[in-house]
Write a protein that holds these residues in place. Sequence first.
Motif, PDB file in Angstrom:
ATOM      1  N   ARG A   1      21.250 -31.640 -16.705  1.00  0.00           N
ATOM      2  CA  ARG A   1      20.357 -32.187 -15.659  1.00  0.00           C
ATOM      3  C   ARG A   1      20.371 -33.720 -15.590  1.00  0.00           C
TER       4      ARG A   1
ATOM      5  N   ASN B   1      15.074 -38.986 -12.280  1.00  0.00           N
ATOM      6  CA  ASN B   1      13.893 -38.830 -11.421  1.00  0.00           C
ATOM      7  C   ASN B   1      12.576 -38.987 -12.193  1.00  0.00           C
ATOM      8  N   ARG B   2      12.664 -39.557 -13.387  1.00  0.00           N
ATOM      9  CA  ARG B   2      11.479 -39.991 -14.127  1.00  0.00           C
ATOM     10  C   ARG B   2      11.630 -41.462 -14.513  1.00  0.00           C
TER      11      ARG B   2
ATOM     12  N   ILE C   1       3.866 -28.762  -6.866  1.00  0.00           N
ATOM     13  CA  ILE C   1       4.484 -28.286  -8.099  1.00  0.00           C
ATOM     14  C   ILE C   1       3.780 -28.793  -9.349  1.00  0.00           C
TER      15      ILE C   1
ATOM     16  N   GLY D   1       9.323 -40.801 -10.132  1.00  0.00           N
ATOM     17  CA  GLY D   1      10.263 -40.223  -9.178  1.00  0.00           C
ATOM     18  C   GLY D   1      10.679 -41.220  -8.100  1.00  0.00           C
TER      19      GLY D   1
ATOM     20  N   ASP E   1       8.278 -41.378  -4.777  1.00  0.00           N
ATOM     21  CA  ASP E   1       7.045 -42.165  -4.929  1.00  0.00           C
ATOM     22  C   ASP E   1       7.351 -43.656  -4.974  1.00  0.00           C
TER      23      ASP E   1
ATOM     24  N   THR F   1      11.112 -35.416  -0.847  1.00  0.00           N
ATOM     25  CA  THR F   1      12.046 -34.723  -1.729  1.00  0.00           C
ATOM     26  C   THR F   1      12.165 -33.297  -1.209  1.00  0.00           C
TER      27      THR F   1
HETATM   28  N1  ARG Z   1      12.050 -30.945  -9.236  1.00  0.00           N
HETATM   29  C1  ARG Z   1      11.886 -32.356  -9.027  1.00  0.00           C
HETATM   30  C2  ARG Z   1      11.737 -33.031 -10.360  1.00  0.00           C
HETATM   31  O1  ARG Z   1      11.213 -32.451 -11.274  1.00  0.00           O
HETATM   32  C3  ARG Z   1      10.693 -32.598  -8.159  1.00  0.00           C
HETATM   33  C4  ARG Z   1      10.630 -33.949  -7.613  1.00  0.00           C
HETATM   34  C5  ARG Z   1       9.374 -34.203  -6.831  1.00  0.00           C
HETATM   35  N2  ARG Z   1       9.137 -35.621  -6.765  1.00  0.00           N
HETATM   36  C6  ARG Z   1       8.824 -36.356  -7.817  1.00  0.00           C
HETATM   37  N3  ARG Z   1       8.657 -37.624  -7.642  1.00  0.00           N
HETATM   38  N4  ARG Z   1       8.663 -35.871  -8.985  1.00  0.00           N
HETATM   39  O2  ARG Z   1      12.164 -34.141 -10.533  1.00  0.00           O
END
Ligand code: ARG
Length: 422
Positions: free
Chosen positions: A240, A257-258, A361, A367, A370, A382
Amino acid sequence: MRTLLLLFVLMNLDKLLKTGCCTETQDQILSITPKTQEQVDILKNISTQYETALWQPVSSHYIQEETEVHLFVPANSSETVKDLLQKGAITHEVLLANANELIEMQTRNDSTDPRSSSTFYDRYHSLEDIYYWINKTQEDNPSIVKVILIGSSYEKRPLYVLKLSLNNRPNKKAMWIDCGIHAREWISPAFCLWFVQYALSFYKINQEITDILDNMDVYILPVMNPDGYQYTWTTNRMWRKNRSISKSSNCIGVDLNRNFDANWCTEGASNEPCTEIYCGAFPESEPETGAVAGFLRSHKDSVQIYLSIHSYSQMLLFPYSCTLDEAENHKDLLEMVQEAAQLIRRHYWNTYRYGSGAKTIYLAPGGSDDWAYNLGIKYSFTFELQDRGRYGFLLPPSFISRACNEALLAVKTVALKVIEKT
Ligand code: ARG
Ligand code: ZN
Protein backbone atom coordinates in the motif's frame (compact mmCIF):
# COMPACT_ATOMS: atom_id res chain seq x y z
CA MET A 1 -8.30 -50.21 -17.91
CA ARG A 2 -6.09 -49.49 -14.93
CA THR A 3 -3.38 -47.98 -17.11
CA LEU A 4 -5.97 -45.78 -18.78
CA LEU A 5 -7.12 -44.49 -15.42
CA LEU A 6 -3.54 -43.86 -14.35
CA LEU A 7 -2.91 -42.03 -17.58
CA PHE A 8 -5.98 -39.86 -16.99
CA VAL A 9 -4.88 -38.99 -13.46
CA LEU A 10 -1.38 -38.13 -14.63
CA MET A 11 -2.65 -35.98 -17.47
CA ASN A 12 -4.92 -34.03 -15.14
CA LEU A 13 -2.66 -33.92 -12.10
CA ASP A 14 -1.96 -30.29 -12.69
CA LYS A 15 -5.66 -29.39 -12.73
CA LEU A 16 -6.55 -31.58 -9.77
CA LEU A 17 -3.87 -29.96 -7.68
CA LYS A 18 -4.88 -26.44 -8.66
CA THR A 19 -8.59 -26.79 -8.01
CA GLY A 20 -10.71 -29.30 -6.12
CA CYS A 21 -8.67 -30.92 -3.46
CA CYS A 22 -6.00 -28.52 -2.27
CA THR A 23 -7.09 -25.01 -1.57
CA GLU A 24 -3.89 -24.49 0.46
CA THR A 25 -1.93 -24.15 -2.77
CA GLN A 26 -3.74 -20.87 -3.41
CA ASP A 27 -3.69 -17.45 -1.81
CA GLN A 28 -7.15 -16.64 -0.46
CA ILE A 29 -9.27 -13.74 0.65
CA LEU A 30 -11.35 -14.46 3.74
CA SER A 31 -14.32 -12.57 5.07
CA ILE A 32 -14.54 -12.76 8.86
CA THR A 33 -16.95 -11.04 11.22
CA PRO A 34 -15.81 -11.24 14.84
CA LYS A 35 -18.69 -11.56 17.32
CA THR A 36 -16.96 -10.98 20.63
CA GLN A 37 -14.09 -8.92 21.99
CA GLU A 38 -12.07 -12.11 22.37
CA GLN A 39 -12.53 -12.87 18.68
CA VAL A 40 -11.55 -9.29 17.85
CA ASP A 41 -8.30 -9.81 19.75
CA ILE A 42 -7.56 -13.09 17.99
CA LEU A 43 -8.12 -11.42 14.62
CA LYS A 44 -5.90 -8.49 15.53
CA ASN A 45 -3.22 -10.96 16.51
CA ILE A 46 -3.54 -12.97 13.29
CA SER A 47 -3.43 -9.90 11.06
CA THR A 48 -0.36 -8.44 12.74
CA GLN A 49 1.69 -11.48 13.76
CA TYR A 50 1.23 -13.72 10.73
CA GLU A 51 2.02 -13.30 7.08
CA THR A 52 -1.31 -11.87 5.93
CA ALA A 53 -2.52 -8.57 4.46
CA LEU A 54 -5.50 -6.75 5.88
CA TRP A 55 -7.77 -5.43 3.12
CA GLN A 56 -10.48 -4.05 5.34
CA PRO A 57 -10.30 -2.23 7.69
CA VAL A 58 -7.12 -0.42 6.73
CA SER A 59 -5.41 -1.16 10.05
CA SER A 60 -5.88 -3.85 12.71
CA HIS A 61 -6.55 -1.06 15.18
CA TYR A 62 -10.04 -0.68 13.64
CA ILE A 63 -11.11 -4.30 13.85
CA GLN A 64 -14.26 -4.42 15.95
CA GLU A 65 -17.19 -6.64 16.87
CA GLU A 66 -19.87 -7.24 14.23
CA THR A 67 -17.86 -5.53 11.48
CA GLU A 68 -16.72 -7.46 8.44
CA VAL A 69 -12.97 -7.98 8.02
CA HIS A 70 -11.40 -8.83 4.66
CA LEU A 71 -8.09 -10.64 5.03
CA PHE A 72 -5.65 -11.75 2.35
CA VAL A 73 -4.05 -15.04 3.41
CA PRO A 74 -1.11 -16.32 1.37
CA ALA A 75 -1.07 -20.05 0.70
CA ASN A 76 1.79 -20.73 3.07
CA SER A 77 0.00 -19.26 6.10
CA SER A 78 -3.39 -20.64 5.20
CA GLU A 79 -3.27 -23.67 7.48
CA THR A 80 -1.97 -21.77 10.49
CA VAL A 81 -4.54 -19.01 10.08
CA LYS A 82 -7.44 -21.42 9.66
CA ASP A 83 -6.29 -23.36 12.74
CA LEU A 84 -6.22 -20.20 14.80
CA LEU A 85 -9.67 -19.19 13.58
CA GLN A 86 -11.05 -22.62 14.40
CA LYS A 87 -9.54 -22.57 17.89
CA GLY A 88 -11.27 -19.25 18.53
CA ALA A 89 -14.54 -20.66 17.12
CA ILE A 90 -14.48 -17.89 14.51
CA THR A 91 -16.33 -18.67 11.30
CA HIS A 92 -15.10 -17.40 8.00
CA GLU A 93 -16.23 -17.24 4.42
CA VAL A 94 -13.88 -17.60 1.49
CA LEU A 95 -14.38 -14.55 -0.72
CA LEU A 96 -11.74 -15.60 -3.22
CA ALA A 97 -10.25 -19.06 -3.29
CA ASN A 98 -7.95 -18.42 -6.23
CA ALA A 99 -6.16 -15.16 -5.63
CA ASN A 100 -2.98 -16.31 -7.41
CA GLU A 101 -4.93 -17.03 -10.55
CA LEU A 102 -6.48 -13.58 -10.45
CA ILE A 103 -3.09 -11.95 -9.94
CA GLU A 104 -1.71 -13.93 -12.82
CA MET A 105 -4.64 -12.89 -15.00
CA GLN A 106 -4.02 -9.23 -14.25
CA THR A 107 -0.38 -9.26 -15.22
CA ARG A 108 -0.40 -11.68 -18.13
CA ASN A 109 -1.51 -9.45 -21.00
CA ASP A 110 1.01 -6.75 -20.42
CA SER A 111 2.72 -6.59 -23.77
CA THR A 112 5.97 -4.84 -24.59
CA ASP A 113 4.19 -2.77 -27.19
CA PRO A 114 1.39 -1.38 -25.05
CA ARG A 115 -0.41 0.21 -27.97
CA SER A 116 -0.50 -2.86 -30.14
CA SER A 117 -3.91 -3.94 -29.00
CA SER A 118 -7.24 -2.17 -29.03
CA THR A 119 -7.91 -3.34 -25.50
CA PHE A 120 -5.05 -1.36 -23.97
CA TYR A 121 -7.36 0.51 -21.60
CA ASP A 122 -9.07 -2.68 -20.47
CA ARG A 123 -5.89 -4.01 -18.97
CA TYR A 124 -3.55 -3.20 -16.11
CA HIS A 125 -0.10 -1.95 -17.02
CA SER A 126 3.34 -2.15 -15.57
CA LEU A 127 5.05 1.06 -14.54
CA GLU A 128 7.39 0.80 -17.49
CA ASP A 129 4.44 0.64 -19.88
CA ILE A 130 2.77 3.59 -18.18
CA TYR A 131 5.92 5.70 -18.62
CA TYR A 132 5.99 4.65 -22.26
CA TRP A 133 2.30 5.53 -22.61
CA ILE A 134 2.83 8.98 -21.07
CA ASN A 135 5.52 9.77 -23.61
CA LYS A 136 3.58 8.36 -26.53
CA THR A 137 0.40 10.21 -25.58
CA GLN A 138 2.32 13.48 -25.55
CA GLU A 139 4.02 12.73 -28.88
CA ASP A 140 0.75 11.81 -30.57
CA ASN A 141 -1.05 14.93 -29.29
CA PRO A 142 1.65 17.61 -29.15
CA SER A 143 -0.73 20.58 -29.29
CA ILE A 144 -2.97 19.36 -26.47
CA VAL A 145 -0.84 17.32 -24.08
CA LYS A 146 2.14 18.60 -22.13
CA VAL A 147 4.22 16.45 -19.78
CA ILE A 148 5.40 18.17 -16.61
CA LEU A 149 7.98 16.64 -14.29
CA ILE A 150 6.89 17.63 -10.79
CA GLY A 151 9.51 15.73 -8.79
CA SER A 152 10.70 12.22 -8.14
CA SER A 153 9.91 9.35 -5.80
CA TYR A 154 11.99 8.08 -2.89
CA GLU A 155 13.70 5.61 -5.23
CA LYS A 156 14.19 8.42 -7.76
CA ARG A 157 11.54 7.52 -10.27
CA PRO A 158 10.11 10.54 -12.13
CA LEU A 159 6.66 11.88 -11.24
CA TYR A 160 5.07 13.04 -14.48
CA VAL A 161 1.89 15.07 -14.75
CA LEU A 162 -0.01 15.27 -18.04
CA LYS A 163 -1.56 18.64 -18.72
CA LEU A 164 -4.52 18.58 -21.08
CA SER A 165 -5.18 22.02 -22.48
CA LEU A 166 -7.50 22.65 -25.42
CA ASN A 167 -7.25 26.43 -25.60
CA ASN A 168 -5.46 29.43 -24.14
CA ARG A 169 -8.31 31.38 -22.62
CA PRO A 170 -7.12 33.96 -20.11
CA ASN A 171 -7.68 33.11 -16.43
CA LYS A 172 -8.51 29.54 -17.28
CA LYS A 173 -9.33 27.31 -14.35
CA ALA A 174 -8.09 23.77 -13.85
CA MET A 175 -8.86 20.38 -12.37
CA TRP A 176 -6.27 18.09 -10.78
CA ILE A 177 -6.60 14.29 -10.72
CA ASP A 178 -4.10 11.98 -9.05
CA CYS A 179 -4.11 8.22 -9.19
CA GLY A 180 -2.14 5.50 -7.47
CA ILE A 181 -1.34 7.07 -4.10
CA HIS A 182 -1.84 3.57 -2.74
CA ALA A 183 0.14 0.98 -4.65
CA ARG A 184 -2.22 -1.99 -4.58
CA GLU A 185 -5.26 -0.06 -5.85
CA TRP A 186 -4.57 -0.87 -9.49
CA ILE A 187 -7.90 0.34 -10.83
CA SER A 188 -6.78 3.85 -9.88
CA PRO A 189 -3.89 4.32 -12.37
CA ALA A 190 -6.08 2.47 -14.88
CA PHE A 191 -8.67 5.22 -14.40
CA CYS A 192 -6.18 8.02 -15.02
CA LEU A 193 -5.15 6.41 -18.31
CA TRP A 194 -8.79 5.84 -19.18
CA PHE A 195 -9.67 9.45 -18.47
CA VAL A 196 -6.92 10.84 -20.70
CA GLN A 197 -7.88 8.51 -23.52
CA TYR A 198 -11.55 9.44 -23.14
CA ALA A 199 -10.82 13.17 -23.13
CA LEU A 200 -8.63 12.94 -26.23
CA SER A 201 -11.09 10.76 -28.15
CA PHE A 202 -14.39 12.41 -27.19
CA TYR A 203 -13.55 16.11 -27.23
CA LYS A 204 -16.01 17.65 -29.72
CA ILE A 205 -17.97 14.38 -29.77
CA ASN A 206 -19.34 14.20 -26.25
CA GLN A 207 -20.95 17.44 -25.10
CA GLU A 208 -19.98 17.13 -21.44
CA ILE A 209 -16.28 16.45 -21.85
CA THR A 210 -16.20 19.19 -24.48
CA ASP A 211 -17.73 21.71 -22.05
CA ILE A 212 -15.27 20.66 -19.39
CA LEU A 213 -12.20 20.91 -21.60
CA ASP A 214 -13.35 24.19 -23.14
CA ASN A 215 -13.53 25.68 -19.67
CA MET A 216 -10.66 24.11 -17.77
CA ASP A 217 -7.27 22.54 -18.10
CA VAL A 218 -6.80 19.12 -16.54
CA TYR A 219 -3.67 17.99 -14.72
CA ILE A 220 -3.34 14.22 -14.38
CA LEU A 221 -0.78 12.38 -12.28
CA PRO A 222 -1.24 8.73 -13.33
CA VAL A 223 0.97 7.16 -10.64
CA MET A 224 1.71 9.18 -7.53
CA ASN A 225 3.47 6.26 -5.83
CA PRO A 226 5.59 4.65 -8.56
CA ASP A 227 7.94 2.81 -6.16
CA GLY A 228 5.04 1.12 -4.43
CA TYR A 229 3.32 0.37 -7.73
CA GLN A 230 6.46 -1.22 -9.14
CA TYR A 231 6.76 -3.28 -5.95
CA THR A 232 3.20 -4.61 -6.37
CA TRP A 233 4.17 -5.85 -9.84
CA THR A 234 7.44 -7.50 -8.84
CA THR A 235 7.23 -8.56 -5.23
CA ASN A 236 4.10 -8.02 -3.17
CA ARG A 237 0.73 -7.39 -4.83
CA MET A 238 -0.75 -6.20 -1.54
CA TRP A 239 1.69 -3.33 -0.88
CA ARG A 240 0.00 0.00 0.00
CA LYS A 241 2.61 2.56 1.11
CA ASN A 242 5.60 4.10 -0.64
CA ARG A 243 9.01 2.42 -0.23
CA SER A 244 10.94 4.83 1.93
CA ILE A 245 13.34 3.48 4.50
CA SER A 246 12.82 4.58 8.08
CA LYS A 247 15.63 5.68 10.36
CA SER A 248 14.00 4.23 13.44
CA SER A 249 12.66 0.90 12.19
CA ASN A 250 13.20 -1.99 9.80
CA CYS A 251 9.72 -1.57 8.45
CA ILE A 252 9.46 0.14 5.08
CA GLY A 253 7.04 2.69 3.69
CA VAL A 254 4.94 5.71 4.61
CA ASP A 255 1.21 5.96 3.88
CA LEU A 256 1.28 8.93 1.50
CA ASN A 257 -2.35 9.65 2.29
CA ARG A 258 -1.40 10.24 5.94
CA ASN A 259 1.67 12.34 5.14
CA PHE A 260 0.02 15.65 4.19
CA ASP A 261 -0.19 18.57 6.56
CA ALA A 262 -3.81 18.26 7.72
CA ASN A 263 -4.07 17.46 11.44
CA TRP A 264 -1.05 15.32 10.68
CA CYS A 265 -0.65 12.07 12.63
CA THR A 266 -3.59 12.55 14.95
CA GLU A 267 -6.22 9.82 15.52
CA GLY A 268 -6.64 7.68 12.40
CA ALA A 269 -2.94 7.65 11.53
CA SER A 270 0.00 6.00 13.26
CA ASN A 271 3.53 7.02 14.13
CA GLU A 272 4.55 3.36 14.07
CA PRO A 273 6.45 2.60 10.81
CA CYS A 274 5.27 -1.03 10.75
CA THR A 275 1.61 -0.10 10.31
CA GLU A 276 -0.18 0.48 6.99
CA ILE A 277 -1.18 3.98 8.10
CA TYR A 278 2.25 5.26 9.13
CA CYS A 279 2.23 9.06 8.81
CA GLY A 280 5.99 9.47 8.24
CA ALA A 281 8.56 11.41 10.25
CA PHE A 282 6.92 14.80 9.66
CA PRO A 283 4.33 16.33 7.26
CA GLU A 284 5.53 16.12 3.64
CA SER A 285 8.53 14.05 4.73
CA GLU A 286 8.08 11.98 1.57
CA PRO A 287 9.25 13.24 -1.83
CA GLU A 288 5.98 12.10 -3.47
CA THR A 289 3.91 14.18 -1.03
CA GLY A 290 6.28 17.12 -1.37
CA ALA A 291 6.09 17.05 -5.17
CA VAL A 292 2.28 17.08 -5.26
CA ALA A 293 1.96 19.67 -2.48
CA GLY A 294 4.58 21.88 -4.13
CA PHE A 295 2.88 21.74 -7.51
CA LEU A 296 -0.55 22.51 -6.08
CA ARG A 297 0.80 25.37 -3.95
CA SER A 298 2.22 26.99 -7.05
CA HIS A 299 -0.99 26.43 -9.05
CA LYS A 300 -3.57 27.08 -6.37
CA ASP A 301 -4.95 30.18 -8.06
CA SER A 302 -6.06 28.21 -11.10
CA VAL A 303 -6.84 24.76 -9.66
CA GLN A 304 -10.47 24.67 -8.53
CA ILE A 305 -11.03 20.95 -8.29
CA TYR A 306 -8.85 18.40 -6.51
CA LEU A 307 -9.60 14.73 -7.13
CA SER A 308 -7.82 11.71 -5.72
CA ILE A 309 -8.68 8.26 -7.03
CA HIS A 310 -8.57 5.19 -4.75
CA SER A 311 -10.22 1.81 -4.40
CA TYR A 312 -12.06 -0.18 -3.19
CA SER A 313 -15.51 0.32 -1.56
CA GLN A 314 -17.44 2.61 -3.95
CA MET A 315 -17.57 5.91 -2.16
CA LEU A 316 -17.56 9.56 -3.15
CA LEU A 317 -15.89 11.42 -0.29
CA PHE A 318 -15.08 15.04 0.49
CA PRO A 319 -13.48 16.90 3.43
CA TYR A 320 -13.07 16.57 6.19
CA SER A 321 -11.44 13.26 6.97
CA CYS A 322 -9.09 14.72 9.58
CA THR A 323 -11.83 16.08 11.84
CA LEU A 324 -15.53 15.53 12.40
CA ASP A 325 -16.13 19.23 11.76
CA GLU A 326 -18.12 20.16 8.68
CA ALA A 327 -16.42 21.88 5.77
CA GLU A 328 -17.61 25.43 5.14
CA ASN A 329 -19.22 24.45 1.80
CA HIS A 330 -20.40 21.05 3.04
CA LYS A 331 -23.84 21.46 1.48
CA ASP A 332 -22.45 22.21 -1.98
CA LEU A 333 -20.09 19.25 -1.85
CA LEU A 334 -22.79 16.94 -0.60
CA GLU A 335 -25.14 18.01 -3.37
CA MET A 336 -22.50 17.30 -6.00
CA VAL A 337 -21.64 13.79 -4.91
CA GLN A 338 -25.26 12.98 -4.24
CA GLU A 339 -26.11 13.83 -7.82
CA ALA A 340 -23.11 11.83 -9.06
CA ALA A 341 -24.19 8.80 -7.02
CA GLN A 342 -27.74 9.08 -8.35
CA LEU A 343 -26.51 9.19 -11.92
CA ILE A 344 -24.31 6.16 -11.37
CA ARG A 345 -27.24 4.29 -9.92
CA ARG A 346 -29.47 5.26 -12.83
CA HIS A 347 -26.95 4.48 -15.57
CA TYR A 348 -25.07 1.54 -14.13
CA TRP A 349 -27.30 0.13 -11.39
CA ASN A 350 -24.47 0.46 -8.94
CA THR A 351 -24.43 1.95 -5.46
CA TYR A 352 -21.92 4.50 -4.23
CA ARG A 353 -22.02 5.84 -0.70
CA TYR A 354 -21.14 9.48 -0.24
CA GLY A 355 -20.40 12.11 2.39
CA SER A 356 -17.53 13.60 4.34
CA GLY A 357 -14.64 11.19 4.86
CA ALA A 358 -14.65 11.20 8.64
CA LYS A 359 -18.38 10.52 8.87
CA THR A 360 -18.61 8.07 5.98
CA ILE A 361 -15.63 5.85 6.77
CA TYR A 362 -13.26 6.87 9.52
CA LEU A 363 -11.06 9.62 10.82
CA ALA A 364 -8.02 9.68 8.56
CA PRO A 365 -5.81 12.74 9.05
CA GLY A 366 -2.96 13.79 6.77
CA GLY A 367 -4.92 13.09 3.59
CA SER A 368 -4.35 14.90 0.31
CA ASP A 369 -8.00 15.96 -0.10
CA ASP A 370 -8.16 17.74 3.27
CA TRP A 371 -4.81 19.39 2.68
CA ALA A 372 -5.84 20.61 -0.80
CA TYR A 373 -9.10 21.87 0.67
CA ASN A 374 -7.30 23.86 3.35
CA LEU A 375 -5.00 25.26 0.67
CA GLY A 376 -8.10 26.82 -0.86
CA ILE A 377 -9.19 24.23 -3.43
CA LYS A 378 -12.78 24.17 -2.25
CA TYR A 379 -13.97 21.36 -4.50
CA SER A 380 -11.87 18.53 -3.17
CA PHE A 381 -12.77 14.84 -3.38
CA THR A 382 -11.56 11.30 -2.87
CA PHE A 383 -13.30 8.71 -5.01
CA GLU A 384 -13.14 5.07 -3.99
CA LEU A 385 -13.86 2.99 -7.10
CA GLN A 386 -15.13 -0.58 -7.51
CA ASP A 387 -15.82 -2.91 -6.04
CA ARG A 388 -17.31 -3.45 -2.59
CA GLY A 389 -15.17 -6.42 -1.65
CA ARG A 390 -16.02 -9.26 -4.00
CA TYR A 391 -12.63 -8.92 -5.69
CA GLY A 392 -11.34 -5.93 -3.73
CA PHE A 393 -7.89 -4.87 -4.90
CA LEU A 394 -7.87 -7.77 -7.36
CA LEU A 395 -10.62 -6.38 -9.59
CA PRO A 396 -10.42 -8.42 -12.83
CA PRO A 397 -9.49 -6.55 -16.03
CA SER A 398 -12.94 -7.26 -17.45
CA PHE A 399 -14.37 -4.85 -14.84
CA ILE A 400 -12.07 -1.95 -15.73
CA SER A 401 -14.31 -0.32 -18.31
CA ARG A 402 -17.41 -0.34 -16.09
CA ALA A 403 -15.49 0.91 -13.08
CA CYS A 404 -13.90 3.71 -15.11
CA ASN A 405 -17.13 4.76 -16.82
CA GLU A 406 -18.86 5.09 -13.46
CA ALA A 407 -16.03 7.17 -12.09
CA LEU A 408 -15.95 9.25 -15.27
CA LEU A 409 -19.62 10.05 -14.77
CA ALA A 410 -18.87 11.25 -11.25
CA VAL A 411 -15.93 13.36 -12.45
CA LYS A 412 -18.06 14.95 -15.18
CA THR A 413 -20.88 15.70 -12.76
CA VAL A 414 -18.58 17.43 -10.30
CA ALA A 415 -16.66 19.37 -12.96
CA LEU A 416 -19.78 20.61 -14.74
CA LYS A 417 -21.31 21.76 -11.44
CA VAL A 418 -18.18 23.70 -10.59
CA ILE A 419 -18.14 25.33 -14.03
CA GLU A 420 -21.80 26.25 -13.61
CA LYS A 421 -21.17 27.78 -10.18
CA THR A 422 -18.17 29.88 -11.09
N1 ARG B 1 -9.20 4.83 1.94
C1 ARG B 1 -8.61 6.14 1.98
C2 ARG B 1 -7.51 6.14 3.00
O1 ARG B 1 -7.58 5.44 3.97
C3 ARG B 1 -9.66 7.15 2.31
C4 ARG B 1 -9.25 8.52 2.05
C5 ARG B 1 -10.28 9.53 2.48
N2 ARG B 1 -9.64 10.81 2.67
C6 ARG B 1 -8.76 11.05 3.62
N3 ARG B 1 -8.23 12.22 3.68
N4 ARG B 1 -8.42 10.18 4.50
O2 ARG B 1 -6.53 6.82 2.83
ZN1 ZN C 1 -6.37 4.18 -1.09
